[in-house]
Design a protein around this motif. Sequence first.
Motif, PDB file in Angstrom:
ATOM      1  N   CYS A  29       0.648  -1.305   0.249  1.00  0.00           N
ATOM      2  CA  CYS A  29       0.100   0.275  -0.382  1.00  0.00           C
ATOM      3  C   CYS A  29       1.032   0.911   0.237  1.00  0.00           C
ATOM      4  CB  CYS A  29      -1.067   0.192   1.149  1.00  0.00           C
ATOM      5  SG  CYS A  29      -2.083   1.482   1.195  1.00  0.00           S
ATOM      6  N   SER A  30       0.703   2.022  -1.223  1.00  0.00           N
ATOM      7  CA  SER A  30       1.479   2.811  -1.052  1.00  0.00           C
ATOM      8  C   SER A  30       0.862   4.328  -1.922  1.00  0.00           C
ATOM      9  CB  SER A  30       2.686   2.544  -2.275  1.00  0.00           C
ATOM     10  OG  SER A  30       2.275   2.289  -3.309  1.00  0.00           O
ATOM     11  N   VAL A  31      -0.562   4.543  -0.781  1.00  0.00           N
ATOM     12  CA  VAL A  31      -1.591   5.943  -0.849  1.00  0.00           C
ATOM     13  C   VAL A  31      -0.602   7.074  -0.129  1.00  0.00           C
ATOM     14  CG1 VAL A  31      -3.333   6.803   0.147  1.00  0.00           C
ATOM     15  CG2 VAL A  31      -3.695   4.841  -0.905  1.00  0.00           C
ATOM     16  N   GLU A  32      -0.399   7.986  -0.791  1.00  0.00           N
ATOM     17  CA  GLU A  32       0.562   9.285  -0.616  1.00  0.00           C
ATOM     18  C   GLU A  32       0.350   9.340   0.296  1.00  0.00           C
ATOM     19  OE1 GLU A  32       0.853  12.338  -3.727  1.00  0.00           O
ATOM     20  OE2 GLU A  32       2.573  13.190  -2.092  1.00  0.00           O
ATOM     21  N   GLY A  33       1.095   9.698   1.322  1.00  0.00           N
ATOM     22  CA  GLY A  33       0.563  10.353   2.717  1.00  0.00           C
ATOM     23  C   GLY A  33       1.797  11.324   2.943  1.00  0.00           C
ATOM     24  N   SER A  34       2.729  11.768   3.724  1.00  0.00           N
ATOM     25  CA  SER A  34       3.594  12.963   3.932  1.00  0.00           C
ATOM     26  C   SER A  34       4.670  12.471   4.898  1.00  0.00           C
ATOM     27  CB  SER A  34       2.777  14.011   4.825  1.00  0.00           C
ATOM     28  OG  SER A  34       2.736  13.806   5.825  1.00  0.00           O
ATOM     29  N   GLY A  35       5.652  13.607   5.213  1.00  0.00           N
ATOM     30  CA  GLY A  35       6.729  13.238   5.601  1.00  0.00           C
ATOM     31  C   GLY A  35       6.780  13.288   7.037  1.00  0.00           C
ATOM     32  N   ARG A  36       5.678  13.640   7.529  1.00  0.00           N
ATOM     33  CA  ARG A  36       5.014  13.563   8.959  1.00  0.00           C
ATOM     34  C   ARG A  36       4.815  12.758   9.928  1.00  0.00           C
ATOM     35  NH1 ARG A  36       5.584  15.961  13.625  1.00  0.00           N
ATOM     36  NH2 ARG A  36       4.659  16.109  14.845  1.00  0.00           N
ATOM     37  N   ARG A  37       5.787  12.128  10.567  1.00  0.00           N
ATOM     38  CA  ARG A  37       5.639  11.015  11.367  1.00  0.00           C
ATOM     39  C   ARG A  37       5.293  10.791  13.085  1.00  0.00           C
ATOM     40  NH1 ARG A  37       5.889   9.277   6.952  1.00  0.00           N
ATOM     41  NH2 ARG A  37       3.954   8.799   7.612  1.00  0.00           N
ATOM     42  N   CYS A  38       3.742  11.535  13.362  1.00  0.00           N
ATOM     43  CA  CYS A  38       4.051  11.585  14.880  1.00  0.00           C
ATOM     44  C   CYS A  38       3.505  10.412  15.458  1.00  0.00           C
ATOM     45  CB  CYS A  38       2.619  12.847  14.545  1.00  0.00           C
ATOM     46  SG  CYS A  38       1.306  12.969  13.811  1.00  0.00           S
ATOM     47  N   GLY A  39       3.661  10.248  16.550  1.00  0.00           N
ATOM     48  CA  GLY A  39       3.246   8.877  17.004  1.00  0.00           C
ATOM     49  C   GLY A  39       1.526   8.906  17.054  1.00  0.00           C
ATOM     50  N   GLY A  40       1.556   8.088  16.787  1.00  0.00           N
ATOM     51  CA  GLY A  40      -0.588   7.734  17.458  1.00  0.00           C
ATOM     52  C   GLY A  40      -0.896   7.226  15.470  1.00  0.00           C
ATOM     53  N   GLN A  41      -0.125   7.555  14.949  1.00  0.00           N
ATOM     54  CA  GLN A  41      -1.067   7.304  13.815  1.00  0.00           C
ATOM     55  C   GLN A  41      -1.013   5.601  13.321  1.00  0.00           C
ATOM     56  OE1 GLN A  41       1.222   8.948   9.669  1.00  0.00           O
ATOM     57  NE2 GLN A  41       2.453  10.404  11.081  1.00  0.00           N
ATOM     58  N   GLY A  42      -0.296   4.450  13.844  1.00  0.00           N
ATOM     59  CA  GLY A  42      -0.627   3.420  14.081  1.00  0.00           C
ATOM     60  C   GLY A  42      -1.744   3.407  14.628  1.00  0.00           C
ATOM     61  N   ASP A  43      -1.836   4.388  15.874  1.00  0.00           N
ATOM     62  CA  ASP A  43      -3.271   3.627  16.566  1.00  0.00           C
ATOM     63  C   ASP A  43      -4.287   3.676  15.846  1.00  0.00           C
ATOM     64  OD1 ASP A  43      -1.270   2.865  18.724  1.00  0.00           O
ATOM     65  OD2 ASP A  43      -1.403   5.403  18.725  1.00  0.00           O
ATOM     66  N   LEU A  44      -3.955   4.882  15.220  1.00  0.00           N
ATOM     67  CA  LEU A  44      -5.493   4.965  14.023  1.00  0.00           C
ATOM     68  C   LEU A  44      -5.312   3.902  13.480  1.00  0.00           C
ATOM     69  CD1 LEU A  44      -5.930   8.542  12.287  1.00  0.00           C
ATOM     70  CD2 LEU A  44      -6.662   6.250  11.049  1.00  0.00           C
ATOM     71  N   LEU A  45      -4.432   3.333  12.732  1.00  0.00           N
ATOM     72  CA  LEU A  45      -4.653   2.390  11.037  1.00  0.00           C
ATOM     73  C   LEU A  45      -5.212   1.366  12.532  1.00  0.00           C
ATOM     74  CD1 LEU A  45      -1.220   1.109   9.554  1.00  0.00           C
ATOM     75  CD2 LEU A  45      -2.976  -0.622  10.280  1.00  0.00           C
ATOM     76  N   SER A  46      -4.541   0.198  13.446  1.00  0.00           N
ATOM     77  CA  SER A  46      -5.355  -1.042  14.187  1.00  0.00           C
ATOM     78  C   SER A  46      -6.752  -0.225  14.478  1.00  0.00           C
ATOM     79  CB  SER A  46      -4.313  -0.943  15.275  1.00  0.00           C
ATOM     80  OG  SER A  46      -4.040  -0.191  16.610  1.00  0.00           O
ATOM     81  N   GLY A  47      -6.653   0.656  15.231  1.00  0.00           N
ATOM     82  CA  GLY A  47      -8.538   1.028  15.256  1.00  0.00           C
ATOM     83  C   GLY A  47      -9.624   0.639  14.621  1.00  0.00           C
ATOM     84  N   SER A  48      -8.783   1.053  13.234  1.00  0.00           N
ATOM     85  CA  SER A  48     -10.145   1.399  12.420  1.00  0.00           C
ATOM     86  C   SER A  48      -9.445  -0.089  11.276  1.00  0.00           C
ATOM     87  CB  SER A  48      -9.165   2.085  10.890  1.00  0.00           C
ATOM     88  OG  SER A  48      -8.963   3.306  11.339  1.00  0.00           O
ATOM     89  N   LEU A  49      -8.852  -0.804  11.458  1.00  0.00           N
ATOM     90  CA  LEU A  49      -8.913  -1.803  10.796  1.00  0.00           C
ATOM     91  C   LEU A  49      -9.199  -3.267  11.815  1.00  0.00           C
ATOM     92  CD1 LEU A  49      -7.185  -4.512   9.128  1.00  0.00           C
ATOM     93  CD2 LEU A  49      -5.309  -4.149  10.372  1.00  0.00           C
ATOM     94  N   GLY A  50     -10.136  -2.773  13.204  1.00  0.00           N
ATOM     95  CA  GLY A  50     -10.873  -3.250  14.541  1.00  0.00           C
ATOM     96  C   GLY A  50     -12.199  -3.599  13.182  1.00  0.00           C
ATOM     97  N   VAL A  51     -12.377  -2.254  12.956  1.00  0.00           N
ATOM     98  CA  VAL A  51     -13.877  -2.180  11.939  1.00  0.00           C
ATOM     99  C   VAL A  51     -13.543  -3.088  11.409  1.00  0.00           C
ATOM    100  CG1 VAL A  51     -15.478  -0.676  11.258  1.00  0.00           C
ATOM    101  CG2 VAL A  51     -14.148  -0.475  13.203  1.00  0.00           C
ATOM    102  N   LEU A  52     -12.876  -2.505   9.914  1.00  0.00           N
ATOM    103  CA  LEU A  52     -12.356  -3.046   8.212  1.00  0.00           C
ATOM    104  C   LEU A  52     -12.513  -4.795   8.491  1.00  0.00           C
ATOM    105  CD1 LEU A  52     -10.702  -0.258   6.973  1.00  0.00           C
ATOM    106  CD2 LEU A  52     -12.506  -1.069   6.917  1.00  0.00           C
ATOM    107  N   ALA A  53     -11.980  -5.425   9.872  1.00  0.00           N
ATOM    108  CA  ALA A  53     -11.233  -6.821   9.845  1.00  0.00           C
ATOM    109  C   ALA A  53     -13.027  -7.415  10.226  1.00  0.00           C
ATOM    110  CB  ALA A  53     -11.168  -7.043  10.526  1.00  0.00           C
ATOM    111  N   HIS A  54     -13.299  -6.761  10.313  1.00  0.00           N
ATOM    112  CA  HIS A  54     -15.205  -6.735  11.175  1.00  0.00           C
ATOM    113  C   HIS A  54     -16.529  -7.351   9.827  1.00  0.00           C
ATOM    114  CE1 HIS A  54     -19.253  -8.059  12.253  1.00  0.00           C
ATOM    115  NE2 HIS A  54     -19.514  -6.003  12.200  1.00  0.00           N
ATOM    116  N   TRP A  55     -16.196  -5.966   8.996  1.00  0.00           N
ATOM    117  CA  TRP A  55     -16.656  -5.808   7.903  1.00  0.00           C
ATOM    118  C   TRP A  55     -16.785  -7.085   6.918  1.00  0.00           C
ATOM    119  CZ3 TRP A  55     -17.161   0.106   7.498  1.00  0.00           C
ATOM    120  CH2 TRP A  55     -17.068   0.036   8.388  1.00  0.00           C
ATOM    121  N   ALA A  56     -14.504  -7.303   6.728  1.00  0.00           N
ATOM    122  CA  ALA A  56     -14.236  -8.119   5.791  1.00  0.00           C
ATOM    123  C   ALA A  56     -14.167  -9.207   5.822  1.00  0.00           C
ATOM    124  CB  ALA A  56     -12.955  -7.495   5.683  1.00  0.00           C
ATOM    125  N   HIS A  57     -14.399 -10.153   7.033  1.00  0.00           N
ATOM    126  CA  HIS A  57     -15.007 -11.236   7.520  1.00  0.00           C
ATOM    127  C   HIS A  57     -16.781 -11.046   7.284  1.00  0.00           C
ATOM    128  CE1 HIS A  57     -11.108 -12.800   8.314  1.00  0.00           C
ATOM    129  NE2 HIS A  57     -10.972 -12.097   8.390  1.00  0.00           N
TER     130      HIS A  57
END
Length: 297
Positions: free
Chosen positions: A210-238
């Motif tokens: 996945c190489s959707v364009e982001g930015s050069g900004r690497r603030c802490g917490g982006q990974g938490d946004l990812l894992s929380g979103s994934l909790g929902v998307l995994a439910h929908w996908a299954h």
Amino acid sequence: EILSLLKTIVPPLTSKKHKGQDGRIGIIGGCQDYTGAPYFAAISALKVGADLSHVFCTKDAAAVIKSYSPELIVHPVLDGPNAVEEIEKWLPRLHGLVVGPGLGREAALLQTAQEVIEKTKARDIPIVIDADGLWLVSQQPSVIQGYRKGILTPNLMEFTRLYESLHHQPMDSTDQRRNVVQLSVAMGNITLVLKGEQDLISDGSGVMACSVEGSGRRCGGQGDLLSGSLGVLAHWAHSASTAGTIRSVNPSAVAAFGACALTRQCNNQAFQQHGRSTTTSDMIQEIGSAFRKLFES
Ligand SMILES: NC(=O)C1=CN([C@@H]2O[C@H](COP(=O)(O)OP(=O)(O)OC[C@H]3O[C@@H](n4cnc5c(N)ncnc54)[C@H](O)[C@@H]3O)[C@@H](O)[C@H]2O)[C@@H](O)CC1
Ligand SMILES: Nc1ncnc2c1ncn2[C@@H]1O[C@H](COP(=O)(O)OP(=O)(O)OP(=O)(O)O)[C@@H](O)[C@H]1O
Ligand SMILES: [Mg+2]
């Protein structure tokens, strides 16, 4: 191609549904040191479209997390005497579990997390493991090995730790695609997301980037946004897979791609407004419009 599949797993918003049907997500994490991470994960799940978001955290983290947001249901049970039983009571009502954001590495909390993972597997609920949950997996890979609805979302450090723990040798990082496949196979073909300049996703049978364009900004917490979103998307996908809406693809991998694309798109949009001062809270504000752009247009 994957984006068009993702569009088909997003549940339609209709007047026939009751609260809860589009997802009740649980986060295991939040301790004295870390209250932001579980908050980011839980609020992101809601902003993606879950109806209810629960945080199971320690007693001293609970009041803090509640005060960030009235939207979250916060259970101060993680360091209590009957933590596993207290959390297990809620499992029949949960559609997805995210283990690790802000969990810390205290042995007793990791033990509780491990037992909760076992109970969640028995109920066949999707489980995302991130951050300190991955510390647990490095020490005890069998906790999630071979679980079809398990997804790991390591950053480079976490990935290296997992790789070296499973392969008992230093990782040669010149070929990360190969490493991701190898580690997924060693983990019993569970879905792995190695986050980085490109996010590499594998269930052992190939690699999606996945190489959707982001930015050069690497603030802490982006990974938490990812894992929380994934909790929902995994439910929908299954759910979509069970219903036959998507076939011959691994729902966990499809969901993982979606969460990566969404996080990067949020980063991109937030950066356009805030530049270097972009924080994860700014990215969370972009979830709605990023989601529409990627999955509803
Ligand atoms: N506001 C909060 O409460 C936050 C809490 N967090 C929590 O903090 C705890 C520790 O998480 P960490 O991510 O710090 O884990 P680690 O303690 O394993 O540290 C990771 C380290 O690796 C470095 N790193 C990351 N990507 C790298 C790369 N590509 N190349 C080289 N170095 C790289 C980072 O700078 C960091 O020092 C977790 O519980 C996590 O959830 C984080 O999620 C950030 C936000
Ligand atoms: N070099 C990079 N270029 C573009 N995007 C990146 C880069 N590194 C990470 N990302 C994106 O940032 C998001 C979070 O990845 P990161 O590696 O920061 O996770 P993390 O360390 O777990 O974050 P957290 O601080 O929440 O724990 C992912 O969506 C990833 O795609
Ligand atoms: Mg992280």
